[in-house]
Enzyme design. Structure first.
Site, PDB file in Angstrom:
ATOM      1  N   HIS A 223      15.202  -0.464 -28.364  1.00  0.00           N
ATOM      2  CA  HIS A 223      16.380  -0.818 -27.404  1.00  0.00           C
ATOM      3  C   HIS A 223      16.328  -0.198 -26.075  1.00  0.00           C
ATOM      4  CE1 HIS A 223      19.484  -1.123 -31.080  1.00  0.00           C
ATOM      5  NE2 HIS A 223      18.337  -1.725 -31.378  1.00  0.00           N
ATOM      6  N   CYS A 254      25.302  -1.172 -27.150  1.00  0.00           N
ATOM      7  CA  CYS A 254      24.336   0.173 -27.327  1.00  0.00           C
ATOM      8  C   CYS A 254      25.787   1.152 -27.790  1.00  0.00           C
ATOM      9  CB  CYS A 254      24.242   0.638 -25.787  1.00  0.00           C
ATOM     10  SG  CYS A 254      23.830   2.196 -25.589  1.00  0.00           S
ATOM     11  N   ASN A 263      19.660  -3.821 -27.934  1.00  0.00           N
ATOM     12  CA  ASN A 263      18.389  -4.701 -28.041  1.00  0.00           C
ATOM     13  C   ASN A 263      17.623  -5.049 -26.740  1.00  0.00           C
ATOM     14  OD1 ASN A 263      18.182  -4.665 -31.043  1.00  0.00           O
ATOM     15  ND2 ASN A 263      20.064  -5.742 -30.915  1.00  0.00           N
TER      16      ASN A 263
END
Lengths: 327, 327
Positions: A223, A254, A263
């Site tokens: 991420h 997020c 991502n």
């Protein structure tokens, strides 16, 4: 810039020649979207993604609709895309989910484990070992179905956990070992909160190898919460990893910053891989167009930097010339 | 996450133990801002940056005010910060700019060359060689002033150019060689439009070494337009580069995408270096606070992912728990 010989392809030593991108935008990317995306739009998204050359596109999740309302249409969606000539893994949280997926003909499933007790509790309301026990019959039955359904094991919080902080490597290795021992064909090592850095990534990969986990069964799932995803991916590629998870357009919120991304954006990944001369089979232009289209459907700009740059590109325009002025 | 043992410090083989960050936020970051930032705010920004542990903070530019109105207050600003115990390089485009900088006691200056004809024309209205000829007396006089003024040579468009596409490596090497031959103490290799990828970076660094340019005089200056800046930085570190340019909060507009970022954010860089156990001397918490403050002055959120994540952090909150739900 594409079409102007950019990115220029310059291979670097010690990297794989081909990488398989495991596209998670339609599942991981959409699952936390508050606004319900119509099933037909999701199907069109998967179709367009398949048209870019992506070969593995996670389609949806057979979780209980109560937990992920956005993906409550899995039964309706899957048949709309299952004829596409790509792999279409689906998430199955338990035996009930597996039953639903198998009934629709899914031949690739994924289970979702946690490396930490806090996240296992928060996400699954179980201990780590209770969650593993829940997955065991899922994996066993999947492998026993016909000539065997391919099973991916997601492992979240492999590097840091929002409640526990840094996650000890041996703890992660133990759960990886358990997932493989119960029959998972591949693992996806998730940096769910985006805190990993390259040395930490290499340390985990080496520790897994030491426990006889071959790199070939490992995928990485980074991420971009702290902007580290692509640097971590480079480190993983240098270690020999050839499966990388990414989300078209950087879809996927997020957890701690609504304005930031979750991502790794598939486009940013493809830009780097194309620049490194690594084959992905993906047409970047088509992918950018797909993500720009999906951003339109969601009504907000893509967080992918590559999507933004290529969508706004106007190198001959006055704006470009002016902005380049340095003095 | 800072304070919870994150990022976890895990060194990786073959990397330097210490990196010098050349902070460009106050000059490169602010120069394209449309809204005029008051001189006192700029001075406070530089002071706060110095308070984070950064040791090299580019303060302003002695260009003609007509070209960069935002930095027209260089004469007023520099004396406000020149007493700080840090290096404060300033940009000087020509002899007139050098005179102005030296009159105020600047002991570090930078010139700004282009690797491509198109950008030399657009930015300096000169050919590459005409620009080099203009810099020659600047560098010569700087080196002859007192015990010698330190001169940095910026080189833009080292990887790609918006009009010319991919830039041939030998072309870049030639201009680097010319800048060093005229007396520059260090070079900053700029990926002005952010198109570079790690193999390209390594190829240029190796080509420079072959032409007897030691890595120790090289800094890298990556833009994050396509999300590649940190991965490229990692590659440069692996090659032995120990000077990295970055902009606090990711300040600095991207020429082709107003919503995307330009410069690599110092916080994202520090997060990676801290995770790699590489010493920078920078206190990340203070740096994030400084960039958050500056974002407030500019009236918009920082594009740095680390700044966003750490500014919004609330791991125990309901939002965090909910967003983490995967099923």
């Amino acid at each position: 810039m594409t079409g102007r010989g950019l990115p220029m392809a310059v291979p670097a030593a010690g990297l794989p020649t081909r990488v398989r991108i495991h596209e998670v935008g339609a599942r991981d990317g959409l699952q936390n979207e508050k606004v319900t995306v119509p099933t037909q739009v999701k199907a069109e998204f998967v179709r367009r993604l398949a048209g870019t050359g992506l070969t593995t596109i996670e389609a949806t999740s057979f979780v209980h609709p109560k937990w992920v309302p956005q993906l409550a249409d899995a039964e309706q969606l899957f048949p709309l895309v299952s004829g596409l000539p790509v792999e279409l893994p689906v998430l199955v949280p338990n035996e009930r989910g597996l039953d639903r997926a198998l009934a629709l003909g899914a031949r690739r499933v994924a289970v979702f484990a946690s490396a930490t007790e806090s996240f296992a509790k928060a996400n699954l309301n179980r201990t780590v070992d209770e969650a593993l026990a829940m997955f065991e019959p899922v994996v066993e039955r999947a492998k026993a179905d016909g000539d065997g359904v391919h099973v991916r094991g997601y492992l979240s919080m492999c590097f840091g956990d929002p409640w526990e902080g840094a996650v000890p490597v041996p703890q992660v290795v133990r759960v990886c070992r358990a997932l493989l021992d119960m029959g998972c064909d591949e693992l996806s090592l998730g940096d769910t909160i985006g805190v990993a850095t390259p040395g930490h990534v290499l340390q985990l990969l080496a520790a897994l190898n030491e426990e006889h986990v071959p790199t070939s069964v490992l995928g990485v799932h980074f991420h971009d919460t702290y902007g580290q995803a692509l640097a971590n991916t480079l480190a993983a590629l240098q270690h020999g990893v050839t499966t990388v998870d990414a989300s078209a357009g950087g879809l996927g919120g997020c957890p701690f910053a609504k304005s930031a991304t979750g991502n790794l954006a598939t486009e940013d990944l493809v830009w780097m891989l194309q620049g490194l001369g690594i084959d992905t089979g993906v047409d970047l232009g088509r992918l950018v167009a797909t993500s720009a289209w999906m951003a339109g459907q969601l009504g907000r700009p893509s967080p992918s930097r590559t999507v933004r740059a290529l969508s706004h590109e106007d190198p001959e325009g006055q704006e470009g010339r002016e902005a380049h002025k340095e003095q």
